[in-house]
Design an enzyme around this catalytic site. Structure first.
Site, PDB file in Angstrom:
ATOM      1  N   CYS A   1       0.870  -1.160   0.000  1.00 46.01           N
ATOM      2  CA  CYS A   1       0.000   0.000   0.000  1.00 46.01           C
ATOM      3  C   CYS A   1       0.916   1.220   0.000  1.00 46.01           C
ATOM      4  O   CYS A   1       2.088   1.117   0.353  1.00 46.01           O
ATOM      5  CB  CYS A   1      -0.874  -0.030   1.243  1.00 46.01           C
ATOM      6  SG  CYS A   1      -2.308   1.048   1.129  1.00 46.01           S
TER       7      CYS A   1
ATOM      8  N   CYS B   1      -4.158  -1.049  -2.218  1.00 48.44           N
ATOM      9  CA  CYS B   1      -4.685   0.292  -2.470  1.00 48.44           C
ATOM     10  C   CYS B   1      -4.475   0.639  -3.931  1.00 48.44           C
ATOM     11  O   CYS B   1      -3.517   0.190  -4.561  1.00 48.44           O
ATOM     12  CB  CYS B   1      -4.081   1.339  -1.539  1.00 48.44           C
ATOM     13  SG  CYS B   1      -2.415   1.860  -1.900  1.00 48.44           S
TER      14      CYS B   1
ATOM     15  N   CYS C   1       6.445  -0.743  -9.469  1.00 53.79           N
ATOM     16  CA  CYS C   1       7.028  -1.467  -8.352  1.00 53.79           C
ATOM     17  C   CYS C   1       8.452  -1.879  -8.688  1.00 53.79           C
ATOM     18  O   CYS C   1       8.819  -2.003  -9.853  1.00 53.79           O
ATOM     19  CB  CYS C   1       6.218  -2.733  -8.062  1.00 53.79           C
ATOM     20  SG  CYS C   1       4.572  -2.413  -7.413  1.00 53.79           S
TER      21      CYS C   1
END
Length: 167
Positions: free
Chosen positions: A12, A87, A95
């Site tokens: 998140c 989220c 990422c």
């Protein structure tokens, strides 16, 4: 022959509520099968008190802390088998490249930390987020993870992320 323990990373942006609650929940319910971790792209540096209280009430006894996802991209970190964003902001971010190339999925959960109002209103938002995560973690635990190939597991995890949205 024993089945391997799977490492799951919940992500998140702030790593202060949803991802921490999912980490605690899976560590309690999946003990012996899963080891859960959580992190954030821009961690707040603290765990929301209501999230921690729910985790403790559920029986989680480990350390809960807000941390950067970079901690899990190093050679010393455990290799993740599954990475789940909880989220929408984190789902849209680029990422790191995770060692081991884990399966990934998105399980969007409304942010209880964003809810304003009195303590009861805020607690209700945390409980709702907890219950949605619980339904999804239960579905994960029901999967025959060791019998699914990579694509089937990814599809099943993504399907789980779409479940419970109408609850």
């Amino acid at each position: 022959m024993s089945t391997p323990i799977r490492h799951v990373l919940f992500l998140c942006t702030g790593n202060s509520a949803r991802s921490v609650m999912a980490e605690a929940m899976l560590n309690v319910l999946g003990a012996g099968r899963f080891v859960a971790h959580s992190a954030g792209s821009h961690p707040s540096g603290r765990v929301q008190p209501m999230a921690e209280a729910l985790a403790r009430e559920f029986g989680y006894e480990g350390e809960l802390r807000s941390k950067r996802w970079d901690e899990f991209g190093t050679p010393e970190a455990p290799a993740m088998d599954i990475v789940i964003t909880v989220c929408d902001n984190a789902a849209g971010e680029v990422c790191p490249i995770w060692p081991g190339h884990p399966v990934s999925a998105h399980w969007g959960v409304p942010d209880p930390a964003a809810v304003e109002g009195d303590e009861e209103t805020r607690r209700r938002a945390y409980v709702q987020a907890w219950m949605l995560l619980r339904r999804r973690v239960d579905l994960l635990l029901a999967l025959p993870v060791d019998k699914l190939d990579r694509l089937a597991l990814q599809g099943a995890l993504r399907d789980i992320g779409r479940s419970g949205d109408d609850a």
